[in-house]
Enzyme design. Structure first.
Site, PDB file in Angstrom:
ATOM      1  N   GLN A   1      43.201  11.078 186.757  1.00 22.43           N
ATOM      2  CA  GLN A   1      42.717  11.756 185.421  1.00 22.43           C
ATOM      3  C   GLN A   1      42.493  13.275 185.599  1.00 22.43           C
ATOM      4  O   GLN A   1      41.915  13.696 186.650  1.00 22.43           O
ATOM      5  CB  GLN A   1      41.372  11.026 184.890  1.00 22.43           C
ATOM      6  CG  GLN A   1      40.925  11.679 183.701  1.00 22.43           C
ATOM      7  CD  GLN A   1      41.845  11.053 182.628  1.00 22.43           C
ATOM      8  OE1 GLN A   1      42.274   9.812 182.363  1.00 22.43           O
ATOM      9  NE2 GLN A   1      41.910  11.958 181.750  1.00 22.43           N
TER      10      GLN A   1
ATOM     11  N   ASP B   1      51.916   8.207 184.469  1.00 21.14           N
ATOM     12  CA  ASP B   1      51.573   9.118 183.594  1.00 21.14           C
ATOM     13  C   ASP B   1      52.802  10.262 183.703  1.00 21.14           C
ATOM     14  O   ASP B   1      52.898  10.989 182.568  1.00 21.14           O
ATOM     15  CB  ASP B   1      50.495  10.129 184.174  1.00 21.14           C
ATOM     16  CG  ASP B   1      49.289  10.016 183.545  1.00 21.14           C
ATOM     17  OD1 ASP B   1      49.064   9.562 182.546  1.00 21.14           O
ATOM     18  OD2 ASP B   1      48.282  10.478 184.165  1.00 21.14           O
TER      19      ASP B   1
ATOM     20  N   LYS C   1      40.916   3.162 178.945  1.00 22.27           N
ATOM     21  CA  LYS C   1      42.248   2.561 179.688  1.00 22.27           C
ATOM     22  C   LYS C   1      41.913   1.496 180.393  1.00 22.27           C
ATOM     23  O   LYS C   1      42.586   0.641 180.320  1.00 22.27           O
ATOM     24  CB  LYS C   1      42.642   3.870 180.500  1.00 22.27           C
ATOM     25  CG  LYS C   1      43.259   5.059 180.035  1.00 22.27           C
ATOM     26  CD  LYS C   1      43.832   6.304 180.606  1.00 22.27           C
ATOM     27  CE  LYS C   1      44.181   7.406 179.906  1.00 22.27           C
ATOM     28  NZ  LYS C   1      44.174   8.764 180.756  1.00 22.27           N
TER      29      LYS C   1
END
Ligand code: NAD
Length: 295
Positions: free
Chosen positions: A96, A119, A52
């Site tokens: 994460q 997200d 990412k």
């Protein structure tokens, strides 16, 4: 049979975003800034976060990686989240998952500012998504929708069977495909571990989205001719003959299912790269929305 080439399409999307970023720079505007918080040293998480951050660099975004030790307390992580919420330079960030067991994941996700939740995991964004309102759509289902759209796959009135009901893939993709619009307007059946006689359901499917994480789960005798197959699964299978000591596989018996399919995503190179591209897209959207508010 046509391969839904997620690698190719994700590169196209990244190039499109890079052009927009270059134009922002030319106009002297702030470029999008994505931050990622990683707690601990889980191998897969390190790989995901690493790619990412690398993708951000490639397309001209600012990026910040906040790597915290495994024994970080919940309070310390919540403090970090509060700092990211308050920092005007950060347009969007991700925490994460999975988090270490001693940290309450739900508590952390609820602390994320929905306006920076690229997200799309915060209930505000999930709720808005379900109600067709402007939101951040979780990157994996967003990537699946974009892949279907760009290949012009006809989903209208088709029967889409989703396998798996997770909050990040199965549940949201079942909502998105049932909504109005391109790559949507489908009749959706959401199946899961308690579903009885799954095969009788997948055999009726025009489209199967498999998101359970079991290699070789979807076999050729479970699908009909012409089916569209989206394989979301990513499983690391130990293999000492490989340099990394494992290989990556999806949920689908690709060799045999692809012979019956009209479209199919490979693993790797299908949904995985699309997920990263759509995270970047969400970060660009976050920057644009913040800019509108700043103006
Ligand atoms: P999960 O691991 O949280 O849950 C699995 C789901 O599968 C559950 O809802 C369960 O009910 C269902 N399931 C389990 N066994 C079943 C069975 N026999 N029949 C029917 N349903 C069954 O799900 P997840 O987090 O969505 O992950 C699923 C897979 O997708 C994993 O391999 C994960 O690594 C992968 N994944 C890939 C991406 C990507 O970018 N490609 C993103 C997220 C997850």
């Amino acid at each position: 049979m046509e391969i839904l080439d997620g690698k190719k399409i994700s590169n196209q999307i990244k190039e499109e975003i890079a052009v927009e970023v270059a134009q922002m720079k030319e106009r002297g505007e702030k470029v999008p800034h994505l931050a990622a918080v990683l707690v601990g040293n889980d191998g897969a998480s390190l790989t995901y976060v690493g790619s990412k951050v690398r993708s951000c660099k490639k397309i001209g975004f600012e990026s910040t990686l906040i790597h915290l030790p495994e024994d970080t307390t919940e309070d310390a992580l919540l403090k970090q989240v509060a700092e990211l919420n308050a920092n005007p330079d950060i347009d969007g960030y991700i925490v994460q998952l999975p988090l270490p067991k001693h940290i309450d994941e739900e508590k952390v996700l609820l602390a994320v500012d929905p306006n920076k939740d690229v997200d799309g995991f915060h209930p505000t964004n999930f709720g808005k998504m379900a109600l067709d309102m402007e939101s951040f759509i979780p990157a994996t289902p967003f990537g699946i929708m974009e892949l279907l759209r760009r290949y012009d796959v006809d989903t209208s009135g088709k029967h889409a069977v989703v396998i798996g009901r997770s909050h990040i893939v199965g549940r949201p993709i079942s909502i998105l495909m049932s909504q109005k619009g391109k790559a949507a307007d489908a009749t959706v059946t959401l199946t899961h571990s308690r579903t009885k006689d799954l095969k009788s359901i997948t055999l009726q499917a025009d489209i199967v989205v498999s998101a359970l994480g079991v290699p070789n789960f979807l076999k050729a005798d479970m699908v009909k001719d012409g089916v569209v197959v989206i394989d979301v699964g990513i499983t690391r299978v130990p293999d000492e003959t490989k340099e990394k000591g494992y290989y990556i596989t999806g949920d689908v018996d690709f060799e045999n299912v692809s012979k019956k399919a009209s479209y199919i995503t490979p693993v790797p190179g299908g949904v995985g790269p699309m997920t990263i591209a759509m995270l970047l897209k969400n970060t660009l959207l976050a920057r644009e929305r913040h800019k509108t508010k700043e103006a």
